[in-house]
Design an enzyme around this catalytic site. Structure first.
Site, mmCIF file in Angstrom:
data_model
loop_
_atom_site.group_PDB
_atom_site.id
_atom_site.type_symbol
_atom_site.label_atom_id
_atom_site.label_comp_id
_atom_site.label_asym_id
_atom_site.label_seq_id
_atom_site.Cartn_x
_atom_site.Cartn_y
_atom_site.Cartn_z
ATOM 1 N N SER A 597 0.854 -1.194 0.000
ATOM 2 C CA SER A 597 0.000 0.000 0.000
ATOM 3 C C SER A 597 0.885 1.236 0.000
ATOM 4 O O SER A 597 2.000 1.205 0.537
ATOM 5 C CB SER A 597 -0.903 0.008 1.243
ATOM 6 O OG SER A 597 -1.585 1.241 1.351
ATOM 7 N N TYR A 610 -2.355 -1.103 10.245
ATOM 8 C CA TYR A 610 -2.376 -1.364 8.803
ATOM 9 C C TYR A 610 -1.145 -0.772 8.133
ATOM 10 O O TYR A 610 -0.434 -1.455 7.372
ATOM 11 C CB TYR A 610 -3.650 -0.782 8.197
ATOM 12 C CG TYR A 610 -3.761 -0.957 6.700
ATOM 13 C CD1 TYR A 610 -4.183 -2.160 6.146
ATOM 14 C CD2 TYR A 610 -3.448 0.088 5.831
ATOM 15 C CE1 TYR A 610 -4.290 -2.331 4.771
ATOM 16 C CE2 TYR A 610 -3.549 -0.064 4.454
ATOM 17 C CZ TYR A 610 -3.969 -1.269 3.936
ATOM 18 O OH TYR A 610 -4.071 -1.430 2.580
#
Length: 729
Positions: A597, A610
């Site tokens: 990401s 995350y």
């Protein structure tokens, strides 16, 4: 003729109510499809049918006699109107003079090939479908409808040492025997002469080849085909050897679990062996019919003889590789040693066959690796350029086994002479057909595993890699979602040829499996299923990931933190570590793409677990690139927030984000409409001002799995629309 309900060995499928709604050409297509639908009647891509029909001449409007015949390539079961060539009968008959003139000069071999080039001069109504080499077999039979099929029962008679006598015994004066010769113009003339010499006959058995029969009514022709096949099948059934088939059993089949465990161990190495020149996809078969053959006393002798019908060995090569391994007395190490020795010997044998039979103008020797491997106790592994082709290879060797069983029950099985086999395998016309085939796609011959394929980026990636030829393993924690994506791919690309009614286990262009990537045993079990389905693995794309939001106070509990790292970091490692054995045993280059990401490079509030896990995943990419080199390239795909179709953005999270950013919405709006609003909001944060979609990510994941990035490994590719906060510093 038998009555429709009397057939035991073929399926009677003719429906008058439907056939009577069709025009003459459509009735030919219908007849072809229902003949091809039964694999006991004709093999995939084999056989052809024709009808001679009065049609208006495009120039004069006068009625002229036109023959519609299945053209080159294609398959009777799936043929459409466009698969049939159409030719003027008067022009086809005029070609006899051209052929006879050349024959008188003693150049029959050359003129046989040249005659194929004459067929375009006979084409009716500018039909672009290329004519088959079997065209004269239909044209010169003076009946309106002709069926040429490759039934196992009839080929068993055609490949038997006493075939002519059996033909007489089974059919009396209704059917006559014609010795083997290569299909072409001269064989058409031979058939014409056979009818002249034997008025009233209904069919001909072509030695080592198949059956051809005719009638002036199309339904009558269809029923005659079934009747002639049924008679041969009943004769063979009455003479079947039962427990003494193929000399009786020498070995016992291993229990399925034991056989599978051996295949899990051996298939990657075996795939690497057969893929030295080009990659192949496997199909495993372990049913009773094939096990009866591979475990028999006569299997070694019969396998060495090779196949008889030309259509068979064009798919299976001149012979299979039979591994003389004792499943009751030898272990896996002995099997692997015999596989290695057997493969080397097979290549030497094939080169010797080529050098002994080649002509000065023969094409160069093709891939010398076997397409069929037979292992006592385990079964058959067939290979092809994709799953469909490997299933067809398996189908054709099943046909060959059925032929050998029938022939050995009433006489002695006889294979085509090696020179005849070579002259068909390396026929100039066959070589030209191979050269006309379009270039293979970027992921052709590749087995691509997409983890997270049930939705979002993973689903789009599965669709993208399939579009360019990949055989796709759709994996998801949700088994139903994985299977739904695989079903979608099958709907788009079909199961391929050689599937209906074969009884061959396996799958089509895609398979859906479940796996928990945080559980090593789950991943290992899933990979074992991939090995049985396709024989190996080439490319792995992991799109699975999880975002666990903090509680209302902003805190992430220990178990949620651990779960986030388990999925986003350890999951990718476990997949790579388990796939590593397969890659290394195959010895074939591969790729791994891990989805990370842009958050890995951007610190922000509210996603600490995350974002940190994705930073670790970025470094995992670099570490695995080192660990798996030089065989496997490892790269990372770093999306920005992808909302569309994402399982990480359920409706409640979307609404929470819309509320957080003061974006107007209504509870009555559909979830995708709400997702679109949120995606457009995020897009305004980027330099390109466009929402990031799953398809955007899929395109990069696909490219990283192809040779387009063959010199790139250890890199992270951001697909974020231009988030300057994520620029490398």
């Amino acid at each position: 003729m038998y009555q429709p309900g009397d057939y035991k060995h073929v399926n009677y499928l003719w429906d008058d109510a439907y056939a009577n709604t069709l025009d003459p050409v459509e009735r030919l297509v219908y007849r072809s499809n229902i003949l091809g639908d039964d694999q006991r009647i004709t093999n995939t891509g084999g056989g052809n049918t024709s009808s001679k029909i009065m049609m208006p001449d495009p120039l004069t409007g006068e009625k002229v006699d036109i023959m519609y015949v299945k053209g080159s390539g294609g398959d009777l079961r799936t043929a459409k109107r466009a698969n049939f060539a159409s030719l003027y009968m008067d022009k086809l008959n005029a070609l006899k003079g051209v052929y006879d003139s050349a024959d008188e000069k003693g150049v029959k071999t050359e003129i046989e090939d040249a005659m194929v080039g004459m067929y375009p001069h006979c084409v009716y109504n500018l039909n672009p479908r290329a004519s088959s080499i079997d065209t004269p077999l239909h044209a010169f039979i003076p009946y309106r409808h002709v069926d040429h099929t490759h039934p196992n029962a009839v080929i068993a008679i055609a490949a038997c040492s006493n075939g002519p006598q059996l033909t007489k015994e089974i059919y009396g004066d209704e059917v006559v025997w014609v010795d083997w010769q290569r299909p072409g113009f001269d064989l058409g003339l031979v058939l014409e002469e056979a009818l002249q010499m034997n008025p009233g006959i209904k069919g001909i058995i072509l030695g080592a080849h198949g059956l051809i029969n005719w009638a002036d009514d199309d339904k009558e022709c269809y029923e005659l085909s079934l009747t002639l096949i049924e008679k041969a099948a009943r004769y063979l059934e009455a003479h079947d050897q039962g427990d003494k088939t193929f000399g009786g059993q020498q070995y016992q089949a291993l229990p399925e679990l034991d056989a599978n465990n051996i295949l899990y161990t051996t298939l990657p190495t075996l795939r690497g062996m057969v893929s030295q020149d080009q990659r192949f996809i496997g199909t495993v078969q372990m049913d009773e019919a094939i096990m009866t053959f591979v475990n028999s006393k006569d299997a070694v002798r019969l396998a060495e003889l090779g196949t008889s019908c030309p259509d068979h060995f064009l798919r299976t090569k001149i012979k299979p590789l039979f591994v003389d391994w004792n499943p009751q007395a030898e272990d896996v190490d002995a099997l692997m040693a015999k596989l290695e020795t057997g493969m080397a010997q097979y290549r030497e044998d094939y080169a010797a066959y080529y050098n002994q039979c080649k002509h000065p103008d023969s094409p160069a020797m093709r891939d010398a690796n076997p397409r069929v491997i037979l292992i006592p106790g385990i079964g058959m592994i067939a290979w092809g350029k994709n799953k469909s082709e490997s299933r067809v290879t398996a189908e054709f060797y099943n046909n060959a086994v059925a032929v050998m069983r029938g022939a050995e029950s009433v006489g002695e099985y006889v294979a085509l002479p090696r020179q005849e086999a070579f002259d068909i395998e390396y026929w100039a016309l066959e070589e030209a057909k191979l050269r006309r085939m379009p270039p293979e796609k970027a992921l052709a011959r590749n087995i691509v595993m997409v983890i997270g394929a049930g939705s979002g980026i993973g689903e789009s990636t599965a669709l993208r890699v399939a579009k360019d030829g990949g055989q796709v393993v759709c994996v998801d924690l949700n088994a139903d979602a994985a299977q739904a994506t695989a079903a979608k791919l099958t709907d788009i690309y079909g199961m391929g040829i050689g599937v209906a009614g074969t009884g061959i286990s396996g799958c089509g262009p895609a398979i859906g499996l479940s796996a928990d990537i945080t559980n090593r045993e789950s991943v290992r079990a899933m990979l074992n299923q991939v090995l049985l389905a396709y024989g190996g693995i080439d490319n792995v794309i992991v799109t699975a990931g999880v975002f666990v939001p903090p509680d209302k106070s902003g805190h992430v509990s220990d178990d949620k933190w651990r779960f986030t790292f388990d999925v986003n970091v350890m999951g990718g490692y476990i997949v790579a570590d388990e796939a590593r054995r397969i890659w290394e045993e195959q010895g074939l280059t591969g790729t791994l793409v891990l989805t990370t990401s842009v958050n890995a490079a951007v610190s922000k509030k509210g996603s600490v677990a995350y974002d940190t896990s994705k930073a670790a995943a970025n470094h995992l990419v670099r570490e695995l690139a080192v660990e798996l080199s030089p065989l496997v390239r490892v790269n990372g795909l770093a999306p920005a927030t992808v909302v569309e179709g994402s399982s990480m953005f359920p409706r409640d999270r979307v609404i929470s984000s819309l509320t957080k950013y003061n974006i107007d919405y209504s509870d009555a709006e559909e979830t995708e409409a709400l997702r679109s609003k949120l995606a457009n909001f995020y897009a305004q944060r980027t330099l390109t001002k466009q929402p990031i979609t799953p398809d955007d990510q899929a395109e990069v994941a696909y490219l990283l799995s192809t040779d387009a990035f063959s010199k790139t490994t250890g890199q992270i590719f951001s697909v974020d629309g231009g988030l300057h906060e994520a620029f490398l510093r």
